[in-house]
Write an enzyme that holds these catalytic residues in place. Structure first.
Site, PDB file in Angstrom:
ATOM      1  N   PHE A 157      39.399  25.744  33.962  1.00 24.81           N
ATOM      2  CA  PHE A 157      40.738  25.874  34.534  1.00 24.81           C
ATOM      3  C   PHE A 157      40.606  26.289  35.992  1.00 24.81           C
ATOM      4  O   PHE A 157      39.983  27.299  36.307  1.00 24.81           O
ATOM      5  CB  PHE A 157      41.560  26.910  33.771  1.00 24.81           C
ATOM      6  CG  PHE A 157      42.951  27.088  34.320  1.00 24.81           C
ATOM      7  CD1 PHE A 157      43.951  26.176  34.021  1.00 24.81           C
ATOM      8  CD2 PHE A 157      43.261  28.155  35.138  1.00 24.81           C
ATOM      9  CE1 PHE A 157      45.236  26.327  34.527  1.00 24.81           C
ATOM     10  CE2 PHE A 157      44.529  28.319  35.656  1.00 24.81           C
ATOM     11  CZ  PHE A 157      45.531  27.403  35.345  1.00 24.81           C
ATOM     12  N   ASP A 241      34.160  28.987  41.262  1.00 23.86           N
ATOM     13  CA  ASP A 241      35.510  29.516  41.103  1.00 23.86           C
ATOM     14  C   ASP A 241      35.408  30.900  40.474  1.00 23.86           C
ATOM     15  O   ASP A 241      35.175  31.040  39.274  1.00 23.86           O
ATOM     16  CB  ASP A 241      36.323  28.571  40.218  1.00 23.86           C
ATOM     17  CG  ASP A 241      37.747  29.057  39.948  1.00 23.86           C
ATOM     18  OD1 ASP A 241      38.022  30.256  40.130  1.00 23.86           O
ATOM     19  OD2 ASP A 241      38.566  28.231  39.516  1.00 23.86           O
ATOM     20  N   LYS A 270      43.106  36.845  42.448  1.00 23.29           N
ATOM     21  CA  LYS A 270      43.460  37.827  41.427  1.00 23.29           C
ATOM     22  C   LYS A 270      43.207  39.284  41.829  1.00 23.29           C
ATOM     23  O   LYS A 270      44.029  39.899  42.488  1.00 23.29           O
ATOM     24  CB  LYS A 270      42.773  37.479  40.113  1.00 23.29           C
ATOM     25  CG  LYS A 270      43.393  36.254  39.417  1.00 23.29           C
ATOM     26  CD  LYS A 270      42.872  36.070  38.012  1.00 23.29           C
ATOM     27  CE  LYS A 270      43.465  34.856  37.319  1.00 23.29           C
ATOM     28  NZ  LYS A 270      44.865  35.030  36.938  1.00 23.29           N
TER      29      LYS A 270
END
Length: 413
Positions: A157, A241, A270
């Site tokens: 994702f 990522d 995040k």
């Protein structure tokens, strides 16, 4: 508007009556776009590893806004930094620089290992960071012109914008929005599949070190090291990522550091600013020379408010050794979960304070709901997995409470 909804530190009972007992759900359904199900609770206050809902119920937060609230809720370091910055200079656009922007860029060059050749491009989210990384990959040219292939992994994702969605290895998420940007090929997460797929036409390989949205799935042992060898051989960018795994979450500043490698680029978001929206692409070595003036930008990216928050969070993580705490508490949490000896628990995976619990019979959503009913926030990314990502400040008291509340939830099924 009530004081509690206005963000003051009052009791959650001081809330407008219309919001009590689920009275907020109909307005939510009317006003908010129908991209998500109606949330199960309305939260109004947080402190440390706990939050309170509009009805005054307290919850132990072991999701941290999906690995965002690295310092927990209302941490003084973040509160003070954001309060001081917003009272001084909140935004200036990318026509100007600010001290907090340059300070955060330098911090990222140090903790990623990018060093003096490293460069930082700021955005507002993980998806934006991955969009920038996708564009970076398009600029990688071989001796015969542009490289046309980009490799990514099945079930990974990378975001929901058009470019990041093209990288995402989940067909049900992509189908409604096709045609997506082309050139992306998804391969199995095995060294054999990587060796078979990569060649001199590959511009970049995108990888998540741990697939968080897939249920906290680790890559095979040695995958990142072999990926580094093969991308170097074929002059392809290795783009890691670290949106969910970065900023100390796995017990190192970044998960690729467990494999003792350096990528060509890393995407970060995040936990970097503890809840203030931010994202960044950090490039290493020759990859830092690919973008030229005018090829990418962001109005809000790197603004003084977000970067002041980032500096405060990273400084506190370093000052309090929260990277080390994530490593230590993560092992304790894994042992605690295994100690339940429940037939529902099949395996425990992940690193540091990003932990996945594999279940035997597809009860993940029921278990997540049972946990919430027992005052514990966890996540079921699919029917067979539970994801835990508590704040990096978690300690003995929180682990003890997790044992009690998670145990009650397990016993209720």
């Amino acid at each position: 508007m009530s004081e509690a909804l206005n963000g003051s530190r009052t009791t959650t009972g001081e809330v407008a009556g219309a919001w009590l007992d689920g009275g907020w759900k109909a307005p939510f359904g009317d006003a908010i776009m129908r991209t998500l199900a109606t949330p199960k609770r309305m939260l109004v206050r947080g402190e440390g590893c706990r939050v309170w809902d509009v009805d005054g119920n307290e919850y132990l937060d072991f999701l941290a806004g999906i690995a965002v609230n690295a310092l927990g809720h209302a941490h003084p370091a973040l509160v003070d930094a954001v309060s001081a910055q917003v009272a001084t200079l909140a935004h200036v656009s990318n026509y100007f620089s600010t001290p907090s922007q340059l300070e955060l860029a330098q911090r990222l060059r140090v903790i990623t290992g990018a060093g003096d050749r490293g460069r930082v491009l700021f955005g507002n989210s993980g998806a934006e960071a991955n969009e920038a990384a996708f564009k970076l990959a398009r600029l990688n040219k071989g001796p015969h012109g542009r490289k046309t292939r980009v490799l990514a992994l099945h079930n990974a994702f990378h975001g929901r914008t058009m470019g990041s969605l093209a990288l995402t290895g989940k067909p049900p998420m992509r189908e409604a929005f096709e045609p997506l940007p082309g050139g992306v090929e998804h391969i199995d997460s095995t060294i054999e599949a990587l060796e078979a797929a990569i060649d001199d036409r590959v511009a970049a390989l995108f990888v998540e070190p741990i697939k968080g949205e897939a249920g906290v799935l680790d890559l095979p042992e040695g995958f990142l090291r072999r990926a580094r060898e093969l991308t170097e051989k074929h002059h392809a960018l290795l783009i890691v990522d670290e949106i969910q795994t970065g900023v100390g979450r796995t017990g190192r500043w970044f998960a690729y550091q467990h494999a003792d490698i350096l990528p060509d680029a890393v995407t970060v978001a995040k936990g970097m600013a503890g809840g203030v929206p931010i994202g960044a692409l950090v490039t290493f070595g020759w990859a830092s020379d690919l973008f030229t003036q005018g090829q990418h930008g962001s109005t809000f990216g790197g603004n003084p408010l977000a970067t002041a928050a980032g500096n405060a969070v990273l400084a506190e993580i370093e000052r309090s050794d929260l990277v080390g705490n994530a490593a230590r508490r993560g092992e304790e949490l894994k042992q605690l979960i295994r100690s339940f000896d429940s037939p529902l628990i099949d395996d425990v995976r992940g690193h540091g304070l990003l932990i996945g619990i594999g279940l035997t019979d597809g009860e993940a959503h029921r278990l997540s709901d049972a946990a919430l009913a027992n005052g514990l926030i966890i996540n079921a990314p699919n029917e067979s997995s539970i994801r835990l990502a508590p704040p990096l400040i978690v300690g003995d008291a929180e682990l003890a409470e997790f044992r009690e509340r998670f145990g009650r939830a397990l016993a209720s099924l």
